[in-house]
Write a protein that holds these residues in place. Sequence first.
Motif, short mmCIF file in Angstrom:
data_model
loop_
_atom_site.label_atom_id
_atom_site.label_comp_id
_atom_site.label_asym_id
_atom_site.label_seq_id
_atom_site.Cartn_x
_atom_site.Cartn_y
_atom_site.Cartn_z
N ARG A 57 66.30 -20.49 137.10
CA ARG A 57 66.44 -21.77 137.79
C ARG A 57 67.70 -22.49 137.30
O ARG A 57 68.16 -22.27 136.18
CB ARG A 57 65.22 -22.64 137.52
N ASN A 58 68.27 -23.33 138.14
CA ASN A 58 69.35 -24.22 137.71
C ASN A 58 68.77 -25.22 136.73
O ASN A 58 67.60 -25.62 136.85
CB ASN A 58 69.94 -24.99 138.90
N GLY A 59 69.58 -25.66 135.78
CA GLY A 59 69.13 -26.66 134.82
C GLY A 59 70.15 -27.77 134.67
O GLY A 59 71.35 -27.52 134.67
N VAL A 60 69.64 -28.99 134.54
CA VAL A 60 70.48 -30.14 134.22
C VAL A 60 69.94 -30.75 132.94
O VAL A 60 68.75 -31.09 132.86
CB VAL A 60 70.48 -31.19 135.36
N VAL A 61 70.79 -30.89 131.94
CA VAL A 61 70.44 -31.50 130.67
C VAL A 61 71.07 -32.88 130.62
O VAL A 61 72.27 -33.03 130.85
CB VAL A 61 70.95 -30.65 129.49
N GLN A 62 70.24 -33.90 130.31
CA GLN A 62 70.72 -35.26 130.12
C GLN A 62 70.27 -35.69 128.73
O GLN A 62 69.07 -35.89 128.49
CB GLN A 62 70.15 -36.18 131.19
N GLU A 80 75.28 -35.21 122.60
CA GLU A 80 75.02 -36.53 122.03
C GLU A 80 74.61 -37.43 123.18
O GLU A 80 74.75 -37.07 124.35
CB GLU A 80 76.24 -37.08 121.30
N SER A 81 74.10 -38.58 122.85
CA SER A 81 73.61 -39.51 123.86
C SER A 81 74.61 -39.69 125.00
O SER A 81 75.80 -39.89 124.77
CB SER A 81 73.31 -40.86 123.22
N GLY A 82 74.11 -39.55 126.24
CA GLY A 82 74.95 -39.76 127.41
C GLY A 82 75.57 -38.50 127.99
O GLY A 82 76.11 -38.55 129.09
N VAL A 83 75.48 -37.38 127.29
CA VAL A 83 76.09 -36.14 127.81
C VAL A 83 75.20 -35.56 128.91
O VAL A 83 73.98 -35.51 128.80
CB VAL A 83 76.31 -35.11 126.67
N PHE A 84 75.86 -35.10 129.98
CA PHE A 84 75.22 -34.49 131.14
C PHE A 84 75.79 -33.09 131.29
O PHE A 84 77.01 -32.91 131.28
CB PHE A 84 75.56 -35.33 132.39
N VAL A 85 74.92 -32.09 131.40
CA VAL A 85 75.37 -30.70 131.54
C VAL A 85 74.60 -30.04 132.68
O VAL A 85 73.37 -30.10 132.73
CB VAL A 85 75.11 -29.88 130.25
N PHE A 86 75.32 -29.39 133.58
CA PHE A 86 74.70 -28.56 134.62
C PHE A 86 74.80 -27.11 134.18
O PHE A 86 75.88 -26.64 133.81
CB PHE A 86 75.40 -28.73 135.97
N MET A 87 73.68 -26.39 134.20
CA MET A 87 73.64 -24.97 133.86
C MET A 87 73.19 -24.18 135.09
O MET A 87 72.05 -24.36 135.55
CB MET A 87 72.65 -24.71 132.72
N PRO A 88 74.04 -23.34 135.63
CA PRO A 88 73.62 -22.55 136.79
C PRO A 88 72.55 -21.53 136.39
O PRO A 88 72.47 -21.11 135.23
CB PRO A 88 74.91 -21.86 137.24
N ALA A 89 71.76 -21.14 137.36
CA ALA A 89 70.74 -20.12 137.13
C ALA A 89 71.36 -18.88 136.51
O ALA A 89 72.50 -18.51 136.82
CB ALA A 89 70.06 -19.77 138.45
N ASN A 90 70.64 -18.26 135.60
CA ASN A 90 71.00 -17.01 134.93
C ASN A 90 72.16 -17.13 133.95
O ASN A 90 72.64 -16.13 133.44
CB ASN A 90 71.28 -15.90 135.96
N ALA A 91 72.61 -18.35 133.65
CA ALA A 91 73.67 -18.54 132.67
C ALA A 91 73.09 -18.42 131.26
O ALA A 91 72.13 -19.13 130.92
CB ALA A 91 74.33 -19.90 132.85
N PRO A 92 73.63 -17.54 130.41
CA PRO A 92 73.12 -17.45 129.04
C PRO A 92 73.42 -18.74 128.28
O PRO A 92 74.52 -19.29 128.36
CB PRO A 92 73.89 -16.27 128.44
N HIS A 93 72.41 -19.21 127.54
CA HIS A 93 72.59 -20.43 126.76
C HIS A 93 71.69 -20.42 125.53
O HIS A 93 70.67 -19.74 125.49
CB HIS A 93 72.33 -21.68 127.61
N ALA A 94 72.13 -21.14 124.49
CA ALA A 94 71.40 -21.28 123.23
C ALA A 94 71.59 -22.71 122.76
O ALA A 94 72.49 -23.42 123.24
CB ALA A 94 71.93 -20.29 122.19
N LEU A 95 70.77 -23.15 121.82
CA LEU A 95 70.78 -24.55 121.41
C LEU A 95 70.52 -24.68 119.92
O LEU A 95 69.70 -23.94 119.37
CB LEU A 95 69.70 -25.30 122.20
#
Length: 114
Positions: A57-62, A80-95
């Motif tokens: 699925r697509n993901g949006v992180v706020q 950090e506070s206020g950051v917005f990130v769009f992650m397209p489906a199937n994009a590898p990501h870690a946190l």
Amino acid sequence: MTTPLQTAESLVTRLQDKIAYTQTGVLSQVLLKVPHCQYTLICLAAGTDIAEHTSTRNGVVQVIAGKGTLTLEGRDINLESGVFVFMPANAPHALKAEENLVFLITLSDASEAS
């Protein structure tokens, strides 16, 4: 905890009132789930790592509060506070949460190209 709404009813909530951390790891609370979309509050304790993975699925992180690093498709993004990130489906990501970190993630169905 109340059950997330499963329909397109209105929802009003104070995100600050929902923030809670465990001593280690992740606490997630689904706030709303409707067809094709889910809204989840994620609270990570300082030092928590989430290994690289993907989502269909697509993901949006706020980001609401805290600090961390999102590695998205090999690129480090400071959270950090206020950051917005769009992650397209199937994009590898870690946190990695460098301090207590809280964000709202919206997962939506990826549309098929026509």
